[in-house]
Design a protein around this motif. Sequence first.
Motif, PDB file in Angstrom:
ATOM      1  N   PRO A   1      55.036  46.972  27.302  1.00  0.00           N
ATOM      2  CA  PRO A   1      54.103  47.395  28.354  1.00  0.00           C
ATOM      3  C   PRO A   1      53.810  48.889  28.335  1.00  0.00           C
ATOM      4  CG  PRO A   1      55.746  45.897  29.245  1.00  0.00           C
ATOM      5  CD  PRO A   1      56.172  46.235  27.849  1.00  0.00           C
ATOM      6  N   ALA A   2      54.786  49.690  27.914  1.00  0.00           N
ATOM      7  CA  ALA A   2      54.581  51.145  27.896  1.00  0.00           C
ATOM      8  C   ALA A   2      53.483  51.544  26.925  1.00  0.00           C
ATOM      9  CB  ALA A   2      55.882  51.845  27.533  1.00  0.00           C
ATOM     10  N   ALA A   3      53.229  50.701  25.917  1.00  0.00           N
ATOM     11  CA  ALA A   3      52.192  51.007  24.941  1.00  0.00           C
ATOM     12  C   ALA A   3      50.832  50.440  25.334  1.00  0.00           C
ATOM     13  CB  ALA A   3      52.596  50.453  23.572  1.00  0.00           C
ATOM     14  N   ALA A   4      50.785  49.666  26.420  1.00  0.00           N
ATOM     15  CA  ALA A   4      49.533  49.066  26.869  1.00  0.00           C
ATOM     16  C   ALA A   4      48.810  50.007  27.824  1.00  0.00           C
ATOM     17  CB  ALA A   4      49.812  47.730  27.553  1.00  0.00           C
ATOM     18  N   GLU A   5      47.512  49.857  27.909  1.00  0.00           N
ATOM     19  CA  GLU A   5      46.696  50.692  28.790  1.00  0.00           C
ATOM     20  C   GLU A   5      46.788  50.150  30.214  1.00  0.00           C
ATOM     21  OE1 GLU A   5      42.057  52.303  28.972  1.00  0.00           O
ATOM     22  OE2 GLU A   5      42.752  51.041  27.319  1.00  0.00           O
ATOM     23  N   PRO A   6      47.126  50.986  31.195  1.00  0.00           N
ATOM     24  CA  PRO A   6      47.273  50.482  32.560  1.00  0.00           C
ATOM     25  C   PRO A   6      45.925  50.208  33.230  1.00  0.00           C
ATOM     26  CG  PRO A   6      47.634  52.837  32.535  1.00  0.00           C
ATOM     27  CD  PRO A   6      47.469  52.422  31.098  1.00  0.00           C
ATOM     28  N   VAL A   7      45.813  49.039  33.844  1.00  0.00           N
ATOM     29  CA  VAL A   7      44.649  48.724  34.660  1.00  0.00           C
ATOM     30  C   VAL A   7      44.989  48.839  36.145  1.00  0.00           C
ATOM     31  CG1 VAL A   7      45.069  46.226  34.711  1.00  0.00           C
ATOM     32  CG2 VAL A   7      42.726  47.101  34.895  1.00  0.00           C
ATOM     33  N   LEU A   8      46.302  48.774  36.464  1.00  0.00           N
ATOM     34  CA  LEU A   8      46.792  48.985  37.822  1.00  0.00           C
ATOM     35  C   LEU A   8      48.224  49.509  37.723  1.00  0.00           C
ATOM     36  CD1 LEU A   8      46.371  48.683  40.921  1.00  0.00           C
ATOM     37  CD2 LEU A   8      47.305  46.365  40.710  1.00  0.00           C
ATOM     38  N   GLU A   9      48.492  50.610  38.416  1.00  0.00           N
ATOM     39  CA  GLU A   9      49.819  51.212  38.437  1.00  0.00           C
ATOM     40  C   GLU A   9      50.267  51.396  39.880  1.00  0.00           C
ATOM     41  OE1 GLU A   9      50.540  54.155  34.878  1.00  0.00           O
ATOM     42  OE2 GLU A   9      48.668  54.720  35.885  1.00  0.00           O
ATOM     43  N   GLU A  10      51.543  51.785  40.025  1.00  0.00           N
ATOM     44  CA  GLU A  10      52.081  52.211  41.319  1.00  0.00           C
ATOM     45  C   GLU A  10      52.114  53.739  41.295  1.00  0.00           C
ATOM     46  OE1 GLU A  10      54.836  53.783  44.004  1.00  0.00           O
ATOM     47  OE2 GLU A  10      55.621  53.337  42.010  1.00  0.00           O
ATOM     48  N   ASP A  11      51.656  54.362  42.385  1.00  0.00           N
ATOM     49  CA  ASP A  11      51.412  55.807  42.364  1.00  0.00           C
ATOM     50  C   ASP A  11      52.641  56.674  42.612  1.00  0.00           C
ATOM     51  OD1 ASP A  11      51.924  55.532  45.062  1.00  0.00           O
ATOM     52  OD2 ASP A  11      50.032  56.424  45.738  1.00  0.00           O
ATOM     53  N   GLY A  12      53.814  56.084  42.705  1.00  0.00           N
ATOM     54  CA  GLY A  12      55.023  56.841  42.987  1.00  0.00           C
ATOM     55  C   GLY A  12      55.406  56.833  44.444  1.00  0.00           C
ATOM     56  N   ASN A  13      54.488  56.416  45.305  1.00  0.00           N
ATOM     57  CA  ASN A  13      54.763  56.296  46.737  1.00  0.00           C
ATOM     58  C   ASN A  13      54.609  54.862  47.227  1.00  0.00           C
ATOM     59  OD1 ASN A  13      55.161  59.160  47.286  1.00  0.00           O
ATOM     60  ND2 ASN A  13      52.971  59.377  46.853  1.00  0.00           N
ATOM     61  N   GLY A  14      54.630  53.923  46.302  1.00  0.00           N
ATOM     62  CA  GLY A  14      54.526  52.516  46.668  1.00  0.00           C
ATOM     63  C   GLY A  14      53.117  52.010  46.825  1.00  0.00           C
ATOM     64  N   GLU A  15      52.115  52.844  46.557  1.00  0.00           N
ATOM     65  CA  GLU A  15      50.725  52.449  46.712  1.00  0.00           C
ATOM     66  C   GLU A  15      50.115  52.038  45.368  1.00  0.00           C
ATOM     67  OE1 GLU A  15      48.664  52.135  49.341  1.00  0.00           O
ATOM     68  OE2 GLU A  15      50.280  52.590  50.749  1.00  0.00           O
ATOM     69  N   PRO A  16      49.165  51.090  45.385  1.00  0.00           N
ATOM     70  CA  PRO A  16      48.500  50.705  44.136  1.00  0.00           C
ATOM     71  C   PRO A  16      47.552  51.801  43.661  1.00  0.00           C
ATOM     72  CG  PRO A  16      47.465  49.592  45.996  1.00  0.00           C
ATOM     73  CD  PRO A  16      48.675  50.308  46.545  1.00  0.00           C
ATOM     74  N   LEU A  17      47.497  51.985  42.353  1.00  0.00           N
ATOM     75  CA  LEU A  17      46.644  53.006  41.759  1.00  0.00           C
ATOM     76  C   LEU A  17      45.816  52.348  40.655  1.00  0.00           C
ATOM     77  CD1 LEU A  17      45.807  55.989  41.532  1.00  0.00           C
ATOM     78  CD2 LEU A  17      47.707  56.284  39.908  1.00  0.00           C
ATOM     79  N   PRO A  18      44.569  51.950  40.952  1.00  0.00           N
ATOM     80  CA  PRO A  18      43.717  51.317  39.931  1.00  0.00           C
ATOM     81  C   PRO A  18      43.328  52.313  38.839  1.00  0.00           C
ATOM     82  CG  PRO A  18      42.894  50.889  42.156  1.00  0.00           C
ATOM     83  CD  PRO A  18      43.921  51.977  42.269  1.00  0.00           C
ATOM     84  N   ARG A  19      43.152  51.785  37.641  1.00  0.00           N
ATOM     85  CA  ARG A  19      42.710  52.585  36.511  1.00  0.00           C
ATOM     86  C   ARG A  19      41.549  51.863  35.814  1.00  0.00           C
ATOM     87  NH1 ARG A  19      45.053  57.689  36.730  1.00  0.00           N
ATOM     88  NH2 ARG A  19      47.322  57.556  36.802  1.00  0.00           N
ATOM     89  N   ALA A  20      40.646  52.633  35.245  1.00  0.00           N
ATOM     90  CA  ALA A  20      39.599  52.066  34.404  1.00  0.00           C
ATOM     91  C   ALA A  20      40.182  51.883  33.006  1.00  0.00           C
ATOM     92  CB  ALA A  20      38.392  52.996  34.366  1.00  0.00           C
ATOM     93  N   ALA A  21      40.293  50.656  32.559  1.00  0.00           N
ATOM     94  CA  ALA A  21      40.942  50.373  31.282  1.00  0.00           C
ATOM     95  C   ALA A  21      40.097  49.381  30.495  1.00  0.00           C
ATOM     96  CB  ALA A  21      42.337  49.813  31.507  1.00  0.00           C
ATOM     97  N   THR A  22      39.935  49.651  29.202  1.00  0.00           N
ATOM     98  CA  THR A  22      39.117  48.784  28.355  1.00  0.00           C
ATOM     99  C   THR A  22      39.784  48.488  27.014  1.00  0.00           C
ATOM    100  OG1 THR A  22      37.947  50.717  27.487  1.00  0.00           O
ATOM    101  CG2 THR A  22      36.969  49.603  29.402  1.00  0.00           C
ATOM    102  N   GLY A  23      41.066  48.841  26.877  1.00  0.00           N
ATOM    103  CA  GLY A  23      41.754  48.647  25.605  1.00  0.00           C
ATOM    104  C   GLY A  23      41.990  47.183  25.284  1.00  0.00           C
ATOM    105  N   GLY A  24      42.511  46.940  24.081  1.00  0.00           N
ATOM    106  CA  GLY A  24      42.773  45.567  23.663  1.00  0.00           C
ATOM    107  C   GLY A  24      43.954  44.946  24.370  1.00  0.00           C
TER     108      GLY A  24
END
Length: 252
Positions: free
Chosen positions: A169-192
């Motif tokens: 997973p660390a090598a995959a492009e994030p489409v949704l992360e946790e921001d460090g404060n428990g909140e969702p952090l969406p990302r624009a991701a288009t990788g394979g």
Amino acid sequence: MPELQQAEAVLRTVWNTPDRAEPPLALDIMCALAHTGGYVAAAYLGTAMVGVTAGFRTIGDSLHSHVAGVLPGMHGRGIGAAMKSHQREWAAEVGLSSISWTYDPLIRRNAYFNLHRLGAVAEAYLPDFYGPLDDGINDGDDSDRLFVRWPVHATPHAPPPPPPPLPDPAAAEPVLEEDGNGEPLPRAATGGVLRCATPVDAESLRRRDPAAARRWRSAMRDALGGALENGYRIDGFDRSGWYVLRRKEASE
């Protein structure tokens, strides 16, 4: 009938259903399923009923597992796995080719169990699939679900084959992360290969901070549901809490 009444009580306990609300599966429906060739089963420790599961046959020679639950305090004993194994054996005996069910994609332990331990395949993201629920667990939340399918093999007593290894997973492009404060952090991701985060404990978050749980629900719908709509498939779920997705044409 006494066993079915006990099964209804178990389901009410599992889902923390108030007396005023309908249980996850009503007594009359369980009775009709059992009488007409559907699937209704209970798990016991000694003489104590500790789990219940029920489902119905569908078009396409499949069993749809509509409900499955284990009493609080009984998790981690292999009861859920035993119930799924029994479903698989029953489905094979009556000539069915697969088992389907839905689960809440925010709940890590269910995602890991369904996708990694059992090897079920996620087929669709279903927004607010059941509509409003007042069962004590899902109050105030949209009932988004992942629809999964589990093949039934000719040798149902054999354990399911281990799932193929996931990309890191660390090598995959994030489409949704946790921001460090428990909140969702969406990302624009288009990788394979993508990764999509889940909250650490969605069930306790729903009780503690319903607004935050709703933010995670919305972010998951956009990220995971959007990725599936845009040509990705879920390869599996990592123990650390990530869905791993791959663009279909990249692996076919």
